[in-house]
Design an enzyme around this catalytic site. Structure first.
Site, PDB file in Angstrom:
ATOM      1  N   ASP A   1       0.734  -1.192  -0.255  1.00  0.00           N
ATOM      2  CA  ASP A   1      -0.065   0.109  -0.020  1.00  0.00           C
ATOM      3  C   ASP A   1       1.040   1.415  -0.136  1.00  0.00           C
ATOM      4  O   ASP A   1       1.961   1.124   0.237  1.00  0.00           O
ATOM      5  CB  ASP A   1      -0.951  -0.064   1.358  1.00  0.00           C
ATOM      6  CG  ASP A   1      -2.113   0.589   1.132  1.00  0.00           C
ATOM      7  OD1 ASP A   1      -2.310   1.676   0.079  1.00  0.00           O
ATOM      8  OD2 ASP A   1      -2.893   0.513   1.906  1.00  0.00           O
TER       9      ASP A   1
ATOM     10  N   ASP B   1     -10.843   2.242  -3.154  1.00  0.00           N
ATOM     11  CA  ASP B   1     -11.260   1.975  -1.775  1.00  0.00           C
ATOM     12  C   ASP B   1     -12.789   2.003  -1.859  1.00  0.00           C
ATOM     13  O   ASP B   1     -13.511   1.788  -0.710  1.00  0.00           O
ATOM     14  CB  ASP B   1     -10.746   2.958  -0.665  1.00  0.00           C
ATOM     15  CG  ASP B   1      -9.538   2.563  -0.156  1.00  0.00           C
ATOM     16  OD1 ASP B   1      -9.041   1.526  -0.345  1.00  0.00           O
ATOM     17  OD2 ASP B   1      -8.948   3.340   0.634  1.00  0.00           O
TER      18      ASP B   1
HETATM   19  C1  DGJ Z   1      -5.859   1.812   1.775  1.00  0.00           C
HETATM   20  C2  DGJ Z   1      -6.328   0.693   1.028  1.00  0.00           C
HETATM   21  O1  DGJ Z   1      -6.615   1.181  -0.174  1.00  0.00           O
HETATM   22  C3  DGJ Z   1      -7.122  -0.158   1.910  1.00  0.00           C
HETATM   23  O2  DGJ Z   1      -7.524  -1.215   1.247  1.00  0.00           O
HETATM   24  C4  DGJ Z   1      -6.672  -0.595   3.334  1.00  0.00           C
HETATM   25  O3  DGJ Z   1      -5.573  -1.428   2.903  1.00  0.00           O
HETATM   26  C5  DGJ Z   1      -5.982   0.710   3.953  1.00  0.00           C
HETATM   27  N1  DGJ Z   1      -5.174   1.407   3.243  1.00  0.00           N
HETATM   28  C6  DGJ Z   1      -5.351   0.152   5.186  1.00  0.00           C
HETATM   29  O4  DGJ Z   1      -4.819   1.540   5.811  1.00  0.00           O
END
Ligand code: DGJ
Length: 739
Positions: free
Chosen positions: A480, A550
């Protein structure tokens, strides 16, 4: 496919059965462009395409010659000045302060195959016969600088790739202020510019606007490719649609700051520039050093936007993505992020994993919150080891063993590029972050960006990750990156190297990826950046799939996945079924529709499976079976967009196997209506002569031409959640052979 050099005319013709690209050595020895578009026969010369004219206010290159002005000549890699007043592709500041350059043809090489770019992601070939390449070496003798322009044409795709390299042969240093990956000058401006714009949670919406005189463009200066503007533009004719008409696509294989600029001049010529954003870039090049630009992938389609997308899909799926997972079907994932956030313990995790296993899922992913002092987003980043044994009594090794013992694979989340102030790493090395000395350090989500332009930082993070990945049974990594970079300053560098830091940061990310994927070739990597803020071809070179957004709401995902599919293969899109009401938009959609959307990607679930009713669990088990049965087709098939969520209430698409013997079509209806009319769903990509059976129902057998020209008669009685909003229907088509 061929690349031919006609010595008499000084013309290069790069072509395959679909496209032609013609370059000419001009009278001043610089390179001009004569044509780019649909394939034409090769000839000794296309000289007549070189346009020159006496025009008021024009400046001319040669004395007594009133037609040769670079302002009106289509060029390959122009620089501002010496008669051209438009934006150029390159700007080099020299020791005497001048920025004027003059790159003249010196030599060239034509060879089979394609070279890889050092330290940068790029498309590749597996056998030399797949492509042919041309390197044109240009030279500015006054400053002793070489410029190499590279071109590759693929044999079976309407694709030409390009990149540029600057080599300093002189004793003096130069400063490169701008070095774009490509410039393409087109002879008219009757185009619309298509691009993918958005923001967090609504990435890659399709935008389209008419070109007009002046500058138009998109960019990122966030340190990433960004959710605001994907590093891609296309120029299409006004009447071009998904299946008809001309379109030129330009996609940059890069994950940092980028610029895609289109300039229409006052004689209606169009100049496309694409590459690293010059405003956040300045590269001092010393004697003997070279600077390599990223690669740009240009697709020409005369069969509409779908044809362009299919070329990108095939190239990126098979000749950009690497490693074992390129050709392997992807496991059905269950991820705990939307179920627990950072608040979990081992028992909770195991209970979700156990239910996942019962429902047929194959890989459990432990997301954010497992390391250091990480109970909220104020602490822990940088400490890639377990310290909270209340959460995970036997650490990652113990948890991974327990999940493996269930017969599931285990995956783990990292955010390697970041640090919280509340972390062992920051306490030990507060000077490892990007920040300007003496000034405030901006944060985002309480985190700071590690200086990945520094080897010691990369080394430290590599060692931590290597230890975790080496000790525990880990089959998947979600990498990430949850903030943009501002105040990009490295205290480890001199003043005159600060302009390099943004790019060196990206090279650092690539370097760490390369080391990890080489060391752990069996691990499936998924890239992520607050959802899809770094969904770009550069990332796909290291991680074959990317968390798309997200926003996991099925209806929002119609737009996001549809837009993303303009360039990226559907199997590269992480797509999960999540809980309702949806966390991002509060929408309640049927579980069938959630799966019907997520099937068209790397499929999984992201919710607390134990909160599902028995009836929902039954449905989920069936969904998992369905995906497993069809994932080969979804991964390798040809994807056709049919109706757009940006244009109406209905979205539809189809994926058809290469041999056209099977397909899955999907039809989504966002809002319900009343007193409905009859509707037909016309499919694409089938074999007109084959008969297809739909959803294994022997009463539903149709010819391919029937399904494409007449269509399936939509019967909403068969829809999931009929009679309410957000319904959908999936049609599985299989070649029907009479018994
Ligand atoms: C952003 C990601 O897009 C989510 O899926 C998740 O992993 C969060 N970060 C965790 O902090």
């Amino acid at each position: 496919m061929a690349i031919i050099f006609h010595e008499d005319s000084g013309e290069f013709h790069i072509y395959n059965k679909e496209v032609s690209y013609i370059i000419k050595i001009l009278d001043n020895k610089q390179l001009g462009n004569l044509y780019y578009g649909k394939k034409v026969h090769d000839k000794k010369s296309f000289d007549y395409l070189l346009e020159g004219k006496l025009r008021p206010l024009a400046a001319y290159v040669f004395e007594e010659n009133y037609s040769f002005s670079l302002q009106y000549i289509k060029q390959e890699y122009p620089s501002y000045g010496t008669t051209d007043f438009r934006y150029g592709a390159i700007e080099i500041k020299q020791e005497n302060g001048s920025k004027i350059t003059n790159f003249e043809y010196k030599s060239h090489k034509i060879f089979k195959g394609k070279k890889q770019l050092e330290g940068l992601p790029s498309t590749y070939v597996e056998a030399d016969r797949e492509a042919e390449s041309l390197e044109i070496i240009l030279y500015d003798s006054l400053i002793d600088i070489e410029l190499i322009l590279s071109y590759t044409v693929y044999d079976d795709l309407p694709v030409i790739t390009r990149n540029a390299k600057v080599i300093n042969k002189s004793k003096n240093s130069i400063v490169i202020n701008k070095a774009m990956s490509a410039c393409v000058d087109l002879p008219d401006c009757n185009f619309e510019m298509v691009h993918l714009a958005g923001a967090w949670s609504r990435e890659r919406y399709i935008k389209c606007k008419r070109l007009d005189q002046g500058i138009q463009g998109i960019y990122s200066m966030t340190g990433t490719s960004s959710s605001e503007h994907n590093p891609f533009i296309a120029l299409k004719r006004q009447n071009t649609d998904e299946f008809n008409g001309e379109v030129y696509g330009f996609s940059l294989i890069y994950s940092g700051n980028h610029l895609e600029q289109v300039e229409v001049d006052n004689h209606d010529m169009t100049r496309v520039l694409i590459g690293i954003h010059p405003d956040t870039f300045e590269w001092k090049l010393h004697q003997g050093e070279a600077f390599q630009t990223p690669e740009v992938v240009m697709v020409y389609s005369d069969g509409g936007i779908n044809k362009m997308s299919q070329a990108y899909h095939k190239l990126y799926r098979t000749r950009l993505v690497r490693g074992k997972w390129r050709d392997r079907v992807r496991p059905v994932v269950i991820n705990n992020w939307e179920a627990t956030g950072m608040e979990f313990n081992e028992e909770k995790i195991l209970s979700i994993a156990r239910t996942g296993k019962q429902l047929g899922m194959e890989l459990f992913v432990l997301d954010d919150g497992w390391f250091g002092n990480r109970d909220n987003d104020k602490a822990g980043l940088g400490d890639w080891y377990v310290t909270n044994y209340n959460k995970l009594p036997e650490g990652i090794i113990g948890l991974a063993n327990k999940i493996e013992a269930m017969g599931m694979k285990f995956g783990l989340w990292f955010e390697p590029e970041m640090v919280n102030k509340d972390s062992d790493l920051y306490r030990a090395h507060p000077d490892w972050i990007l920040a300007t000395p003496g000034r405030r350090k901006s944060h985002c989500r309480n985190q700071y960006v590690l200086d990945f332009s520094r080897n010691e930082v990369l080394e430290y993070i590599f060692n931590l990750m290597e230890k975790v990945l080496g000790e525990a049974k880990i089959s998947y990594v979600k990498w990430d990156m949850n903030r943009y970079i501002t105040e990009c300053y490295s205290i480890a560098k001199n003043a005159d190297a600060q302009g390099k830091v943004f790019h060196q940061y990206v090279l650092g990310v690539y370097n760490l990826y390369e080391r990890l994927i080489s060391k752990f070739p069996d691990i499936l990597f998924e890239s992520c950046s607050s959802g899809g803020a770094r969904f770009d071809p550069g990332m796909l070179y290291y991680a074959p799939q990317t968390w798309t957004s997200d926003d996991s709401d099925a209806i929002e995902r119609l737009k996001i996945q549809y837009g993303t599919s303009l360039v990226y293969p559907i199997i590269s899109m992480g797509a999960h079924v999540s809980a309702v009401p949806n966390q991002q938009v509060g929408r309640i959609t049927p579980i069938e529709t959630r799966a019907n959307v997520a099937y068209f990607g790397a499929f999984g679930y992201e919710l607390d499976l134990n909160n599902l009713s028995d009836n929902e669990k039954k449905k989920v088990r069936k969904q998992v079976e369905y995906y497993k049965a069809h994932r080969q087709l979804i991964m390798n098939g040809r994807f056709y967009r049919i109706s757009s969520p940006f244009k109406g209430n209905i979205t539809s698409w189809i994926v058809v196997s290469e041999d056209k013997r099977e397909a899955i079509a999907a039809y989504y209806k966002v809002l319900n209506d009343t007193n409905k009319g009859y509707k037909r769903f016309r499919l694409k990509g089938l074999d007109i002569n084959k008969k297809y059976i739909i959803n294994d129902n022997e009463n539903e057998v149709y010819y391919g031409d029937e399904l494409m020209n007449v269509g399936i008669v939509i019967d909403e009685e068969n829809f999931c959640a009929k009679g309410v909003d957000f319904s959908s229907m999936i049609y599985y088509l299989k070649e029907f052979s009479e018994k």
